[in-house]
Design a protein around this motif. Sequence first.
Motif, PDB file in Angstrom:
ATOM      1  N   VAL A   6     -35.481   2.219 -20.345  1.00  0.00           N
ATOM      2  CA  VAL A   6     -34.425   0.693 -20.041  1.00  0.00           C
ATOM      3  C   VAL A   6     -35.046   0.353 -18.830  1.00  0.00           C
ATOM      4  N   GLY A   7     -35.346  -0.917 -18.596  1.00  0.00           N
ATOM      5  CA  GLY A   7     -35.767  -1.426 -17.488  1.00  0.00           C
ATOM      6  C   GLY A   7     -35.607  -2.923 -17.196  1.00  0.00           C
ATOM      7  N   ASP A   8     -35.938  -3.489 -15.915  1.00  0.00           N
ATOM      8  CA  ASP A   8     -35.685  -4.806 -15.623  1.00  0.00           C
ATOM      9  C   ASP A   8     -36.714  -5.255 -14.578  1.00  0.00           C
ATOM     10  N   VAL A   9     -37.762  -6.196 -15.223  1.00  0.00           N
ATOM     11  CA  VAL A   9     -38.662  -6.713 -14.438  1.00  0.00           C
ATOM     12  C   VAL A   9     -37.925  -7.637 -13.493  1.00  0.00           C
ATOM     13  N   ARG A  10     -38.521  -7.695 -12.091  1.00  0.00           N
ATOM     14  CA  ARG A  10     -38.068  -8.590 -11.254  1.00  0.00           C
ATOM     15  C   ARG A  10     -38.660 -10.161 -11.588  1.00  0.00           C
ATOM     16  N   GLY A  11     -37.751 -11.191 -11.574  1.00  0.00           N
ATOM     17  CA  GLY A  11     -38.238 -12.384 -11.789  1.00  0.00           C
ATOM     18  C   GLY A  11     -37.823 -12.647 -13.386  1.00  0.00           C
ATOM     19  N   LYS A  12     -38.095 -14.073 -13.676  1.00  0.00           N
ATOM     20  CA  LYS A  12     -37.739 -14.569 -14.971  1.00  0.00           C
ATOM     21  C   LYS A  12     -38.767 -15.511 -15.495  1.00  0.00           C
TER      22      LYS A  12
ATOM     23  N   ALA B 185     -42.226 -12.946 -16.839  1.00  0.00           N
ATOM     24  CA  ALA B 185     -41.377 -11.770 -16.783  1.00  0.00           C
ATOM     25  C   ALA B 185     -41.493 -11.124 -18.254  1.00  0.00           C
ATOM     26  N   VAL B 186     -41.772 -11.767 -19.367  1.00  0.00           N
ATOM     27  CA  VAL B 186     -41.802 -11.606 -20.539  1.00  0.00           C
ATOM     28  C   VAL B 186     -43.310 -10.973 -20.756  1.00  0.00           C
ATOM     29  N   GLU B 187     -44.366 -11.471 -20.227  1.00  0.00           N
ATOM     30  CA  GLU B 187     -45.619 -10.862 -20.075  1.00  0.00           C
ATOM     31  C   GLU B 187     -45.532  -9.275 -19.208  1.00  0.00           C
ATOM     32  N   ALA B 188     -44.730  -9.331 -18.407  1.00  0.00           N
ATOM     33  CA  ALA B 188     -44.853  -7.913 -17.703  1.00  0.00           C
ATOM     34  C   ALA B 188     -43.828  -6.854 -18.753  1.00  0.00           C
ATOM     35  N   VAL B 189     -42.971  -7.554 -19.397  1.00  0.00           N
ATOM     36  CA  VAL B 189     -42.283  -6.351 -20.030  1.00  0.00           C
ATOM     37  C   VAL B 189     -43.180  -5.895 -21.160  1.00  0.00           C
ATOM     38  N   ALA B 190     -44.046  -6.957 -21.828  1.00  0.00           N
ATOM     39  CA  ALA B 190     -45.150  -6.552 -22.936  1.00  0.00           C
ATOM     40  C   ALA B 190     -45.993  -5.463 -22.267  1.00  0.00           C
TER      41      ALA B 190
ATOM     42  N   GLU C 201     -44.984 -10.156 -11.419  1.00  0.00           N
ATOM     43  CA  GLU C 201     -43.465 -10.110 -10.816  1.00  0.00           C
ATOM     44  C   GLU C 201     -43.336  -8.958 -10.046  1.00  0.00           C
ATOM     45  N   GLY C 202     -44.180  -8.113  -9.472  1.00  0.00           N
ATOM     46  CA  GLY C 202     -44.072  -7.440  -8.456  1.00  0.00           C
ATOM     47  C   GLY C 202     -43.315  -6.020  -8.734  1.00  0.00           C
ATOM     48  N   PHE C 203     -42.386  -5.700  -9.244  1.00  0.00           N
ATOM     49  CA  PHE C 203     -42.026  -4.484  -9.606  1.00  0.00           C
ATOM     50  C   PHE C 203     -41.032  -4.373 -10.690  1.00  0.00           C
ATOM     51  N   VAL C 204     -40.684  -3.226 -11.301  1.00  0.00           N
ATOM     52  CA  VAL C 204     -39.833  -3.093 -12.443  1.00  0.00           C
ATOM     53  C   VAL C 204     -39.027  -1.882 -12.098  1.00  0.00           C
ATOM     54  N   THR C 205     -37.603  -1.892 -12.232  1.00  0.00           N
ATOM     55  CA  THR C 205     -36.651  -0.852 -12.278  1.00  0.00           C
ATOM     56  C   THR C 205     -36.680  -0.317 -13.541  1.00  0.00           C
TER      57      THR C 205
END
Length: 385
Positions: free
Chosen positions: A177-183, A187-192, A233-237
């Motif tokens: 479970v995570g959260d990409v910085r940004g919107k 952000a969707v590309e980083a999620v992928a 988007e830099g980083f992901v928690t």
Amino acid sequence: MGKRDSRRGGAGEGVGARRFVRALPTLMIGVGIVFDLVTPTAVTAVPLFAAAPLIAAPFFSLASTVRTGVAATLAVLAIRLSDGLITKVVPLTDLLTLITVSALALVINGVVRRSNEQLASARAVAETAMRAVLPTPDDRIGGLLVAARYEAAQADEFVGGDLFAVADTPHGVRLVVGDVRGKGLDAVEAVAVVIGAFREAAEQELSLEGVAQRLERALAREGSRRGGLDSMEGFVTVVLAEIPAGAGAVRIVNRGHPEPILLHADGALEVLAPTAPALPIGMDLGVWPDRSDEWELPAGATLLAFTDGLSEARDADGVFYDPAARLRGRIFPGPEELLSALTDDVRLHTGGRATDDLALLAVGRPARGQPQRRTTVKIVGRGSE
């Protein structure tokens, strides 16, 4: 405590500011009438009347902007009629100025409305892409009961980068479970990228720490390809968890993410805080080895992981939603019922105006003798999970 009080004050000030702005056009017209009545006839209050439709234009609907302009014009017309000066050159010029300004306010209102429609369209595209990227897990994986939810915020223009995934691997059930910085679409590309890397690493890496390092390398590699991590988007928690088959335990690696919650069958609750806090993935401020923590996962217990859209959801007074306090002592038949109750409760807390997207993932170990739900067969597109 100071941060929470500060946010509460900020929310209250924001509500007060919105109310003041909505009342300002009427206030300007009222002040203009009073000003005109107490000053000599040669002194005009037209600037105050003209300000009313200009203030209404970016904040009000088209109809309200029209009503404000008409009200200001009628007020000036009534004042000049009562003075008997309506046929003079200066009063006629004042009326012409006010009518012109009101027409300009309508143009401004139209531009603002079109801009808002474009933002809404961009958000709809990003939200659709996000739902396509996020895999919908089956409700039973590796002998565990699974439920997941993604709730898009209604009070924000852009979709966030919340993510979740579950994989049944040779090492047990692994989840992220995570959260990409940004919107937005970035952000969707980083999620992928993160979900794709997790799917591969979860199958191949022997340890959960190894999975975390694979995600780190995947994000850095993709960021370099696009010209830097900022473009990704830099980083992901993230929270990574592993539940070995039949082990009755859960291992967790937490990289700067809100702490998961373990709900027991009797209503008891544990907040699973890491022994050594770690930086989010992609935050290149040094190198520290990942370390997993382990907790017991007895029969009937449920692991709940979530993004900060839950823990930072606020009510009208700016009070944060506290999932541990709201869930402690409550008993749920399974993960699906837990998430249904949780989303209803946070929606009630925020009044339906959440300001951040929300991702929830609940994984439960069935109690002995607990009836198993029938798994729904999903027909999905090629390449989906």
